[in-house]
Design a protein around this motif. Structure first.
Motif: not given
Length: 202
Positions: A61-90
């Motif tokens: 799991s990863t906690t960010l202090a700022g922003n999360l931006s994923v992908g663009g016009a043709t795609g982009g993805a987040c995948a998880s190695a573990g079932v509960n791995d997460r992005f925690r963001i504010n």
């Protein structure tokens, strides 16, 4: 790292040392695995960007202090190695026009009202824990969770301070593969809510 932009074209492992992120932006320019010790109370980066048509596999799991931006016009993805791995963001969560699926748990803890990207319609799961308990999370599109985690919940809405939790569906449908759980607070919807599991209001 100060205010720099750091582009990584391979794996990034926080176990190798301390990353002093400052106000920097960490950009993944090629498919990679992002590894952290998974301590959710620890901030690992400021802003994180997954470039167009790049898949980032989250290992811990990863906690960010700022922003999360994923992908663009043709795609982009987040995948998880573990079932509960997460992005925690504010901060803000944005996605490119080609991104329709976010296959990680999104643990959203905003200190201001936020709107989810209109292009992303499928998530692994969502946790929403507003800082003051009054922030509103708006779903900008039809919203489906795959509920692929050990507790089988798809959406978990958590407040610990007030009972003013609201999620807004606008002109969309919330479809939850697992369960909808609110530990406290009000849940309001102006459109359709479809739950395959159960609804738990604590």
């Amino acid at each position: 790292a100060n205010a720099s932009t750091i582009t990584v074209n391979g794996d990034f492992n926080h176990g190798a040392g301390v990353f002093t992120y400052g106000t920097s932006t960490l950009v993944f320019g090629a498919n990679a695995t992002y590894t952290t010790p998974g301590i959710q109370s620890t901030l690992y980066a400021n802003n994180l960007t997954i470039n167009d048509n790049v898949t980032l596999t989250l290992n811990g799991s990863t906690t960010l202090a700022g922003n999360l931006s994923v992908g663009g016009a043709t795609g982009g993805a987040c995948a998880s190695a573990g079932v509960n791995d997460r992005f925690r963001i504010n901060g803000n969560f944005t996605a490119g026009a080609g991104v329709t699926t976010f296959d990680c748990v999104l643990d959203y803890r905003p200190s201001a009202d936020r709107t989810l990207p209109s292009t992303v319609t499928t998530y692994r799961a969502l946790i929403f824990l507003p800082v003051a308990g009054t922030e509103v999370l708006t779903f900008g599109a039809n919203f489906t969770t795959t509920g692929k985690d050990e507790a089988t919940w798809g959406v978990q809405l958590v407040t610990g301070i007030t009972d003013k939790l609201t999620f807004t569906l606008s002109t969309s449908t919330l479809s939850v593969s697992g369960s909808l759980r609110s530990t406290s607070g009000n849940v309001s919807a102006s459109e359709n809510v479809q739950i395959a599991g159960y609804i738990d209001f604590g």
